[in-house]
Write an enzyme that holds these catalytic residues in place. Structure first.
Site, PDB file in Angstrom:
ATOM      1  N   HIS A 186       1.084  -1.277   0.033  1.00 31.02           N
ATOM      2  CA  HIS A 186       0.029  -0.191   0.032  1.00 31.02           C
ATOM      3  C   HIS A 186       0.870   1.430  -0.134  1.00 31.02           C
ATOM      4  O   HIS A 186       1.908   1.170   0.434  1.00 31.02           O
ATOM      5  CB  HIS A 186      -1.083  -0.093   1.255  1.00 31.02           C
ATOM      6  CG  HIS A 186      -1.976   1.064   1.357  1.00 31.02           C
ATOM      7  ND1 HIS A 186      -1.450   2.414   1.775  1.00 31.02           N
ATOM      8  CD2 HIS A 186      -3.098   1.236   0.955  1.00 31.02           C
ATOM      9  CE1 HIS A 186      -2.599   3.073   1.477  1.00 31.02           C
ATOM     10  NE2 HIS A 186      -3.509   2.539   1.027  1.00 31.02           N
ATOM     11  N   ASP A 313     -11.185   2.005  -1.064  1.00 27.68           N
ATOM     12  CA  ASP A 313     -10.178   3.059  -0.264  1.00 27.68           C
ATOM     13  C   ASP A 313     -11.019   3.609   0.774  1.00 27.68           C
ATOM     14  O   ASP A 313     -10.477   4.880   1.040  1.00 27.68           O
ATOM     15  CB  ASP A 313      -9.333   3.931  -1.323  1.00 27.68           C
ATOM     16  CG  ASP A 313      -8.087   4.274  -0.902  1.00 27.68           C
ATOM     17  OD1 ASP A 313      -7.564   3.567   0.527  1.00 27.68           O
ATOM     18  OD2 ASP A 313      -7.273   4.708  -1.586  1.00 27.68           O
TER      19      ASP A 313
HETATM   20 MN    MN Z   1      -5.524   3.146   0.410  1.00 30.64          MN
END
Ligand code: MN
Length: 356
Positions: A186, A313
């Site tokens: 990430h 997200d």
């Molecule tokens: Mn993210």
């Protein structure tokens, strides 16, 4: 199984694969780093803002990150998300001193693990670790997998300016390979050495710096021969593959040319013929933060239909309109189901977690 109000009526469940949380205790740990000597400039830019900003979006993000219960479930219901695959948010442990990083990884795994056990039909966890101590990280990953059934490892990109191809982090790669779970790389803000010309124009964060830094991290694992060393390793990267799919042609051409000319000592021939072979065989990407049909189709066509997964997200970017836009994509029902549901079920081995 709980009755889901979510994607089922479309013929697929919506599994969001890059969703974030953090223990409330991390707030004090981060404040200490911000107030300490010479804090990392990317960390100051990111968490200096999110910890202290009073604007509405920042407050929503802070409050949502630390919730692993009713509030998160209500947000999932409101947006039509059946399951979140949840990970410790960036930079996670990776900005902390080793002893504090080890403790935060354990705390994060215990909190997330308990939430996953409490809501097995809605939450799946990724294991946090402190890569600063490779041996300890491997042990913690194994603990999180065995105790809580976690299905991936989260690495929040660079570790104080170092990358997973550094042999000191091999225990993390060995653990993931041995446990047969993917590593999700990430984004993080770029390192001290990389961030300067982005920071002074505000391009260091999710707008651009994240992608440049994380795309490079993912690429380094290929060009350094790290994937050759751990050939079963599966890596996941978000944000449409941090632009790498769009670069594949040039990556292949210039890598071949660079190796042939012996231009760089560190650029050696690889076991597979092309960089793009690794992207197609060892990488899966998600569309986190990129609810963009054209980019998704480009990646499906060039990486493979099984290599592109849905992500929202949450809580950083989670408008319900994005879900609707993706539902409306001009794409066969079978391909859309792979995108939203079955690719994630395969990659995270969700059988038996009530996902299907
Ligand atoms: Mn993210």
């Amino acid at each position: 199984m709980t009755e889901l109000k979510t994607g089922g009526q479309h013929g697929y469940l919506r599994i969001a694969t890059e969703e974030a949380f953090m223990p409330e205790e991390a707030i004090d740990l981060y404040a200490e780093v911000l107030d300490g000597p010479d804090p990392d400039p990317g960390f100051v830019s990111l968490w200096g803002f999110y910890l202290r900003s009073t604007d509405e979006r920042s407050r929503f993000i802070r409050e949502s990150l630390i919730d692993l219960g009713a509030r998160r479930l209500a947000d999932m219901d409101a947006r039509g998300i059946d399951r979140q695959i949840i990970a410790l948010t960036a930079p996670g442990t990776q900005i902390l001193r080793t002893d504090k990083a080890v403790a935060l990884a354990r705390l994060a795994n215990d909190q997330l693990g308990e939430a996953c056990l409490a809501h097995p039909d809605r939450f799946t966890g990724m294991a946090a670790c402190a890569p600063q101590d490779g041996a300890e990280a491997a042990k913690e990953i194994e603990r999180a997998v065995h105790k809580y059934g976690m299905r991936a490892v989260i690495i929040n990109s660079h570790i104080n300016g170092e990358y997973l191809d550094n042999p000191k982090f091999y225990p993390v790669l060995e653990a993931a390979e041995a446990l047969d779970i993917p590593i999700y790389i990430h984004p993080n803000t770029p390192s001290r050495d990389m961030i300067r010309p982005m920071l002074d124009v505000g391009l260091d964060g999710a707008i651009f710096g994240f992608g440049v830094e994380t795309g490079m991290h993912a690429l380094r694992l290929i060009t350094t021969g790290t994937i050759d060393r751990f050939p079963k390793l599966q890596i996941i990267i978000g944000h449409m593959g941090e632009a790498l799919p769009y670069w594949m042609y040039r990556l292949d051409y210039m890598h071949r040319a660079g190796v042939k000319a012996g231009r760089y000592e560190a650029m050696k021939p690889l076991k597979k013929e092309k960089i793009s072979d690794y992207l197609r065989e060892n990488y899966t990407i998600t569309n986190s933060g990129m609810a963009w049909e054209a980019a998704i189709k480009f990646a499906q066509e060039n990486l493979g239909i099984d290599r592109v997964m849905y992500a929202m997200d949450y809580p950083y970017q989670c408008p319900a309109e994005e879900v609707a836009a993706l539902d409306a994509m001009h794409m066969s029902a079978a391909d859309k189901k792979k995108f939203f549901q079955t690719n994630a079920e395969r990659v995270f081995k969700l059988d038996g977690q009530g996902a299907g």
